[in-house]
Write a protein that holds these residues in place. Sequence first.
Motif, PDB file in Angstrom:
ATOM      1  N   LEU A 268      87.122   6.586  -1.548  1.00 49.39           N
ATOM      2  CA  LEU A 268      86.431   5.357  -0.608  1.00 49.39           C
ATOM      3  C   LEU A 268      85.234   4.642  -1.564  1.00 49.39           C
ATOM      4  CD1 LEU A 268      85.797   4.531   2.528  1.00 49.39           C
ATOM      5  CD2 LEU A 268      83.526   5.090   1.776  1.00 49.39           C
ATOM      6  N   ARG A 269      84.449   5.543  -2.187  1.00 50.02           N
ATOM      7  CA  ARG A 269      83.621   4.624  -3.305  1.00 50.02           C
ATOM      8  C   ARG A 269      83.522   5.700  -4.331  1.00 50.02           C
ATOM      9  NH1 ARG A 269      80.682   0.637  -0.581  1.00 50.02           N
ATOM     10  NH2 ARG A 269      79.471   0.047  -2.511  1.00 50.02           N
ATOM     11  N   ARG A 270      84.015   6.993  -4.412  1.00 49.29           N
ATOM     12  CA  ARG A 270      83.809   7.634  -5.561  1.00 49.29           C
ATOM     13  C   ARG A 270      85.061   8.542  -5.603  1.00 49.29           C
ATOM     14  NH1 ARG A 270      79.276   6.559  -3.882  1.00 49.29           N
ATOM     15  NH2 ARG A 270      77.851   6.130  -5.381  1.00 49.29           N
ATOM     16  N   ARG A 271      85.555   9.398  -6.521  1.00 52.93           N
ATOM     17  CA  ARG A 271      86.531  10.407  -6.593  1.00 52.93           C
ATOM     18  C   ARG A 271      86.259  11.401  -5.714  1.00 52.93           C
ATOM     19  NH1 ARG A 271      90.899   9.420  -9.920  1.00 52.93           N
ATOM     20  NH2 ARG A 271      90.324   8.240 -12.028  1.00 52.93           N
ATOM     21  N   LYS A 272      85.226  11.801  -5.337  1.00 50.32           N
ATOM     22  CA  LYS A 272      84.841  12.983  -4.602  1.00 50.32           C
ATOM     23  C   LYS A 272      85.006  12.389  -2.909  1.00 50.32           C
ATOM     24  CE  LYS A 272      79.841  12.324  -5.124  1.00 50.32           C
ATOM     25  NZ  LYS A 272      78.481  12.876  -5.949  1.00 50.32           N
ATOM     26  N   SER A 273      84.998  11.333  -2.565  1.00 47.70           N
ATOM     27  CA  SER A 273      84.792  10.968  -1.271  1.00 47.70           C
ATOM     28  C   SER A 273      85.391  11.619  -0.233  1.00 47.70           C
ATOM     29  CB  SER A 273      85.328   9.364  -1.171  1.00 47.70           C
ATOM     30  OG  SER A 273      84.636   8.373  -2.097  1.00 47.70           O
ATOM     31  N   THR A 274      86.704  12.317  -0.328  1.00 47.35           N
ATOM     32  CA  THR A 274      87.021  13.038   0.852  1.00 47.35           C
ATOM     33  C   THR A 274      86.604  14.571   0.780  1.00 47.35           C
ATOM     34  OG1 THR A 274      89.020  12.962  -0.404  1.00 47.35           O
ATOM     35  CG2 THR A 274      89.133  12.046   1.897  1.00 47.35           C
ATOM     36  N   PHE A 275      85.748  14.808  -0.255  1.00 47.12           N
ATOM     37  CA  PHE A 275      85.062  16.125  -0.054  1.00 47.12           C
ATOM     38  C   PHE A 275      83.717  16.293   0.659  1.00 47.12           C
ATOM     39  CE2 PHE A 275      88.400  16.026  -3.433  1.00 47.12           C
ATOM     40  CZ  PHE A 275      89.141  17.335  -3.252  1.00 47.12           C
TER      41      PHE A 275
ATOM     42  N   ALA B 139      81.380  18.371 -22.859  1.00 52.99           N
ATOM     43  CA  ALA B 139      80.712  19.444 -23.329  1.00 52.99           C
ATOM     44  C   ALA B 139      80.434  19.169 -24.938  1.00 52.99           C
ATOM     45  CB  ALA B 139      81.666  20.676 -23.157  1.00 52.99           C
ATOM     46  N   GLY B 140      81.219  18.381 -25.706  1.00 52.49           N
ATOM     47  CA  GLY B 140      80.900  18.309 -27.085  1.00 52.49           C
ATOM     48  C   GLY B 140      79.555  17.494 -27.366  1.00 52.49           C
ATOM     49  N   THR B 141      79.174  16.772 -26.345  1.00 52.17           N
ATOM     50  CA  THR B 141      77.948  16.038 -26.466  1.00 52.17           C
ATOM     51  C   THR B 141      76.798  16.870 -26.230  1.00 52.17           C
ATOM     52  OG1 THR B 141      77.652  15.411 -24.209  1.00 52.17           O
ATOM     53  CG2 THR B 141      79.101  13.897 -25.468  1.00 52.17           C
ATOM     54  N   GLY B 142      77.096  18.073 -25.937  1.00 54.75           N
ATOM     55  CA  GLY B 142      75.819  19.013 -25.650  1.00 54.75           C
ATOM     56  C   GLY B 142      75.158  18.752 -24.421  1.00 54.75           C
ATOM     57  N   ALA B 143      75.919  18.097 -23.434  1.00 57.99           N
ATOM     58  CA  ALA B 143      75.242  17.677 -21.978  1.00 57.99           C
ATOM     59  C   ALA B 143      75.082  18.891 -21.256  1.00 57.99           C
ATOM     60  CB  ALA B 143      76.084  16.800 -21.441  1.00 57.99           C
ATOM     61  N   PRO B 144      75.949  20.115 -21.038  1.00 55.77           N
ATOM     62  CA  PRO B 144      76.042  21.264 -20.179  1.00 55.77           C
ATOM     63  C   PRO B 144      74.649  21.861 -20.511  1.00 55.77           C
ATOM     64  CG  PRO B 144      78.036  21.198 -21.058  1.00 55.77           C
ATOM     65  CD  PRO B 144      77.434  20.306 -22.048  1.00 55.77           C
ATOM     66  N   ASP B 145      73.761  21.994 -19.275  1.00 53.05           N
ATOM     67  CA  ASP B 145      72.661  22.598 -19.534  1.00 53.05           C
ATOM     68  C   ASP B 145      72.606  24.229 -19.196  1.00 53.05           C
ATOM     69  OD1 ASP B 145      73.306  22.328 -16.894  1.00 53.05           O
ATOM     70  OD2 ASP B 145      71.382  21.106 -16.076  1.00 53.05           O
ATOM     71  N   VAL B 146      74.009  24.756 -19.103  1.00 54.50           N
ATOM     72  CA  VAL B 146      74.249  26.054 -19.083  1.00 54.50           C
ATOM     73  C   VAL B 146      75.335  26.533 -19.984  1.00 54.50           C
ATOM     74  CG1 VAL B 146      73.644  26.451 -16.429  1.00 54.50           C
ATOM     75  CG2 VAL B 146      75.876  25.546 -17.094  1.00 54.50           C
TER      76      VAL B 146
ATOM     77  N   GLU C 286      82.270  17.944 -11.171  1.00 55.78           N
ATOM     78  CA  GLU C 286      80.958  17.402 -10.987  1.00 55.78           C
ATOM     79  C   GLU C 286      80.162  17.252 -11.942  1.00 55.78           C
ATOM     80  OE1 GLU C 286      79.145  19.097  -7.039  1.00 55.78           O
ATOM     81  OE2 GLU C 286      77.147  18.639  -7.941  1.00 55.78           O
ATOM     82  N   HIS C 287      79.662  18.175 -12.847  1.00 55.01           N
ATOM     83  CA  HIS C 287      78.856  18.098 -13.931  1.00 55.01           C
ATOM     84  C   HIS C 287      79.175  16.856 -14.863  1.00 55.01           C
ATOM     85  CE1 HIS C 287      75.799  20.961 -12.180  1.00 55.01           C
ATOM     86  NE2 HIS C 287      76.978  21.287 -11.650  1.00 55.01           N
ATOM     87  N   SER C 288      80.384  17.078 -15.279  1.00 56.78           N
ATOM     88  CA  SER C 288      80.828  15.799 -16.327  1.00 56.78           C
ATOM     89  C   SER C 288      80.936  14.264 -15.832  1.00 56.78           C
ATOM     90  CB  SER C 288      82.357  16.233 -16.674  1.00 56.78           C
ATOM     91  OG  SER C 288      83.236  16.156 -15.689  1.00 56.78           O
ATOM     92  N   GLY C 289      80.757  14.362 -14.416  1.00 59.84           N
ATOM     93  CA  GLY C 289      80.917  12.881 -14.085  1.00 59.84           C
ATOM     94  C   GLY C 289      82.022  12.570 -13.339  1.00 59.84           C
ATOM     95  N   VAL C 290      83.174  13.297 -13.601  1.00 58.43           N
ATOM     96  CA  VAL C 290      84.590  12.895 -13.046  1.00 58.43           C
ATOM     97  C   VAL C 290      84.348  12.387 -11.988  1.00 58.43           C
ATOM     98  CG1 VAL C 290      86.872  13.647 -12.904  1.00 58.43           C
ATOM     99  CG2 VAL C 290      85.823  14.013 -15.272  1.00 58.43           C
TER     100      VAL C 290
END
Length: 384
Positions: free
Chosen positions: A353-360, A270-277, A183-187
């Motif tokens: 359907l529109r995103r990889r997470k569509s069926t969740f 993670a290497g970009t420093g994006a995770p906020d935890v 979720e957080h990495s945008g995949v």
Amino acid sequence: MLERGEVANSWRGERWDSLRLLTPNWQSRLPGYPYRGTDPDGFMTMPEVIAHISGFAAASAAPVRTHTTVTRLWRSDSGYCVATDAGEIECRSVVLANGAANVPVVPELRQALPASIDSVTAFDYHSPERLPSGGVLVVGASATGVQLADEIQRSGRQVILSVGEHVRLPRRYRGRDVLWWMEHSGVWSQRYDEIDDLERARRLPSPQLVGTPERGTLDLNRLRGAGVEIVGRLAAVRDGRALFSGGLANMFALADLKMERLLDTFDAWAGTGAPDVPVGPSERFEPTRAPTSPRLSMDLRSGEIRSVVWATGFRPDYRWLDIPVLNHKGALRHDGGVVSEAPGLYAIGLPVLRRRKSTFIVGAEDDARDVVAHLACYLAKVGG
Ligand SMILES: Cc1cc2nc3c(=O)[nH]c(=O)nc-3n(C[C@H](O)[C@H](O)[C@H](O)COP(=O)(O)OP(=O)(O)OC[C@H]3O[C@@H](n4cnc5c(N)ncnc54)[C@H](O)[C@@H]3O)c2cc1C
């Protein structure tokens, strides 16, 4: 909203007894309705899922007509006509939200099983105790197959697991749930029109994941360690023998490679420093161990196994759809949920359907917003 059963119907009657979601509680959020319990990192049991979705239906005051089965949908002069077991409805527009997993997909070779073998799908399966005593062949090693193989083996029966193409994932990575990374990495939010091979992405099997209080990984190494015998894809049943494909080592290497590529993507993010935890250091996992000489056939009349559990996937049921918008494989032709061949017809809840997470569950909100925006424009144009 027409529902043939009760709200959360699929979670009430079409799941096995021990099932928990494989998505963590914090991820079961619905529009304006986050998880409010005390265990955000836990995994809901079926009664908890039913309560969660029913709570959302009540909070959103969704106009659901329960116990109303759609028996036919066709085009009419003014738009669409919907026949139900409670009468007909005329409407300008229809959203097909009947689910991606209405019926189990079972290969034709089921018919060739000897009569002495019980055969159940994931829809008929409830618990190991309700299977006949004796060995069990579980066909399919995606989320359903690995979960059922694990629980049946634990019940004391010998399980033989037939493995085809699969998606391997660790439960936790660098100290966080793997779905937190998705979720957080945008995949998981990658859009359908950014995916190179969309057809393939839509056919991808579910990941080998289980939601348990221990938050453990359930991969083929774990199952082998628990005593499950691994064999190749079930290719045929002939003269009372099951025949399995070879090439397990290659298939495992491919699944391991794909998992590593995904972990590389997480690491790069993670290497970009994006995770906020805080996250832990990068990890790599033991390759999947292939059995040295997996058996290629099994005598189904020998008594070694008494039942076959088909964990070979699910598909939507469109028998009531009387509009020619299905392809030769019975799948709906659509562009991000918009059925262009039938203006005013939409779909939601289908794979990617529109995103990889569509069926969740967590995928519903973003997809619904997009689909509804299109639908609103359509209605404004045709004067709905
Ligand atoms: C075994 C299994 C485990 C899963 N685990 C997870 C998980 O851990 N986390 C997660 O996020 N997702 C999980 N999913 C995916 C899950 O199904 C979706 O997240 C979610 O249920 C999709 O909701 P939906 O409303 O699109 O479809 P569904 O929940 O299938 O709802 C469709 C509804 O349409 C109704 N319907 C169908 N046909 C008709 C008709 N002709 N007339 C009237 N009503 C009709 C059905 O009764 C049903 O209630 C799992 C799926 C399966 C099969």
